[in-house]
Design an enzyme around this catalytic site. Structure first.
Site, short mmCIF file in Angstrom:
data_model
loop_
_atom_site.label_atom_id
_atom_site.label_comp_id
_atom_site.label_asym_id
_atom_site.label_seq_id
_atom_site.Cartn_x
_atom_site.Cartn_y
_atom_site.Cartn_z
N ASN A 253 0.81 -1.22 0.00
CA ASN A 253 0.00 0.00 0.00
C ASN A 253 0.85 1.28 0.00
OD1 ASN A 253 -2.57 1.11 -0.24
ND2 ASN A 253 -2.62 1.63 1.95
N GLU A 385 -10.67 1.48 8.08
CA GLU A 385 -9.92 0.83 9.16
C GLU A 385 -10.97 0.23 10.08
OE1 GLU A 385 -6.63 0.67 9.31
OE2 GLU A 385 -5.95 2.30 8.03
#
Ligand code: 0X9
Ligand code: ZN
Length: 421
Positions: A253, A385
């Site tokens: 990422n 998240e």
């Protein structure tokens, strides 16, 4: 001789499992992030940063270095007394026996007991297969390509009334960060719900799947994920070696080939948890992910992308690469995110803070969401998240009793979004 060589090879293949017994996790407050990192250089620790705004650090310190760590005199709070004990609470893997044996007799869908435990990589593949075989006319498995160590980056493609590959896409990626175990089952839970709801003609999901094709990939970093099961539960990156270093792993990422090396958003150091690679897109996993994403973008366009991460309970919007870059339709994205926030909260009371990534957490360059938004031109491109909110609650390591509640809350969030598209 032969058997000795085979034995030696066998031994070589089985790396000793890292024990976190006695590792203590500290939250460190700091006004000088770099200086604190430098102080820590002589200490054996694992960085567990997640909610970092670069004003604090989260570190798991080895038992033999605890004294030396305490002698540094940093401003700390203990968030986990014993990381090994937290990992033990995640429990043993319960083997997945759904194939033929434990299917729901009415729906043919896999038994929900799959969600009572975490699972090894192969069982995630088995589960996808079983989902697909309960929805044969409206789904297929796809293999987008291979990881560095030759594992498949697999997903399930779902479509509605008009057949495959016609409607704009919804793409979900899980487990790009290997240790974020709650993401794969949360994403699989939602895939399960889509199939179940479409089959019972539930109106919102029938409309959604008739209008969009889903491409759901629960584990996009399989090598890292297998490493978390077999060797190091807290591994984050892929498993790529680099000539310049003895450290392993690139943060997939931070490797997306867009705004890749904006200063401050990633690290050029192969030993860092946010190592970006030597060049944009130079991980095998990224070749697969960009190929797959762009081919869908070209064919039908992308309506909605999510990169599912943990932990911190956040809904993250573009941009990550700079706090000065602002998306044109921020107000409407924030409005959508507010609806998702409210829907999530209504399930188990958890508050998912939402906002542009750079402002809400920290700068991230070479991240998925910016690439899929700017290059693959998705209408909405976010990262989540998932639970928990803090390291003190377990961080990346939370008991399997969290899987269904996590699935339920994000599913409510997604349903709210589908209703407001
Ligand atoms: O730093 C990250 O990559 C993510 N946080 S984590 O603690 N799970 O590692 C945030 C990623 C948000 N940005 C993009 N997906 N682009
Ligand atoms: Zn992550």
């Amino acid at each position: 001789m032969k058997s000795f060589a085979a034995l030696a090879l066998g031994l070589q293949a089985v790396a000793a499992k890292v024990s976190y017994d006695g590792y203590k996790v500290f939250h460190i407050e700091t006004s000088d992030f770099e200086a604190t990192q430098a102080k820590l250089s002589g200490i054996e620790y694992v960085s567990l940063d997640c909610e970092s705004d670069h004003k604090s650090l989260e570190v798991a310190v080895s038992p033999q270095d605890l004294k030396a760590f305490e002698a540094l005199g940093l401003d700390v709070e203990v968030s986990i007394e014993d990381m090994g004990a937290e990992i033990a609470k995640e429990g043993e893997m319960k083997p997945y026996k759904a194939r033929k044996k434990a299917r729901d007799v009415c729906t043919g869908l896999p038994d929900m007991s799959y969600f009572d435990s975490y699972h090894i990589f192969e069982e995630h593949l088995d589960f996808l297969e079983d989902l697909q075989s309960a929805f044969v006319r409206n789904s297929e498995l796809f293999d987008a390509g291979e990881s560095l160590e030759g594992r498949p980056l697999k997903g399930i493609h779902l479509w509605g009334r008009d057949g495959p590959g016609i409607k704009p896409a919804i793409i979900w990626h899980g487990t790009v960060h290997a240790r974020e175990w709650i993401t794969a089952p949360s994403v699989e839970y939602m895939a399960y719900q889509i199939i179940r709801d479409y089959r019972i003609k539930e109106p919102l999901i029938t409309e959604t799947l008739d209008n969009y094709d889903f491409y759901i990939m629960p584990v996009v970093n399989p090598d890292g994920f297998v490493h978390t099961h077999e060797v190091d539960r807290l591994w984050r990156k892929n498993r790529q070696a680099r000539e310049s270093s003895t450290c392993i792993g690139t943060d997939v990422n931070r490797n997306w080939p867009h705004q890749w090396d904006v200063p401050g958003g990633s690290s050029p150091d192969p030993c860092s948890q946010t190592y970006r690679g030597e060049a944009p897109g130079d991980t095998p996993e990224m070749a697969v992910l960009t190929n797959h994403t762009l081919s869908i973008a070209e064919a039908t366009g992308i309506k909605f992308y999510v990169d599912w991460h943990s932990y911190s309970q956040l809904i993250l919007l573009p941009y990550g690469y700079s706090c000065d870059a602002v998306v044109e339709d921020l107000d409407s994205q924030m409005e959508l995110a507010r609806g998702v926030h409210d829907a999530i909260k209504s399930v188990n009371g958890l508050d998912f803070v939402y906002g542009p990534t750079c402002q809400t957490i920290y700068q991230t360059s070479g991240g998925s969401m910016d690439y899929v938004y700017d290059v693959a031109d998705a209408e909405v491109s976010w990262a989540f998240e998932l639970r928990p909110q803090t390291q003190r609650e377990g961080g990346f390591v939370i008991p399997p009793e969290n899987i269904i509640p996590s699935g339920e809350e994000v599913w409510a969030g997604m349903r709210n979004l589908f209703a407001n598209f």
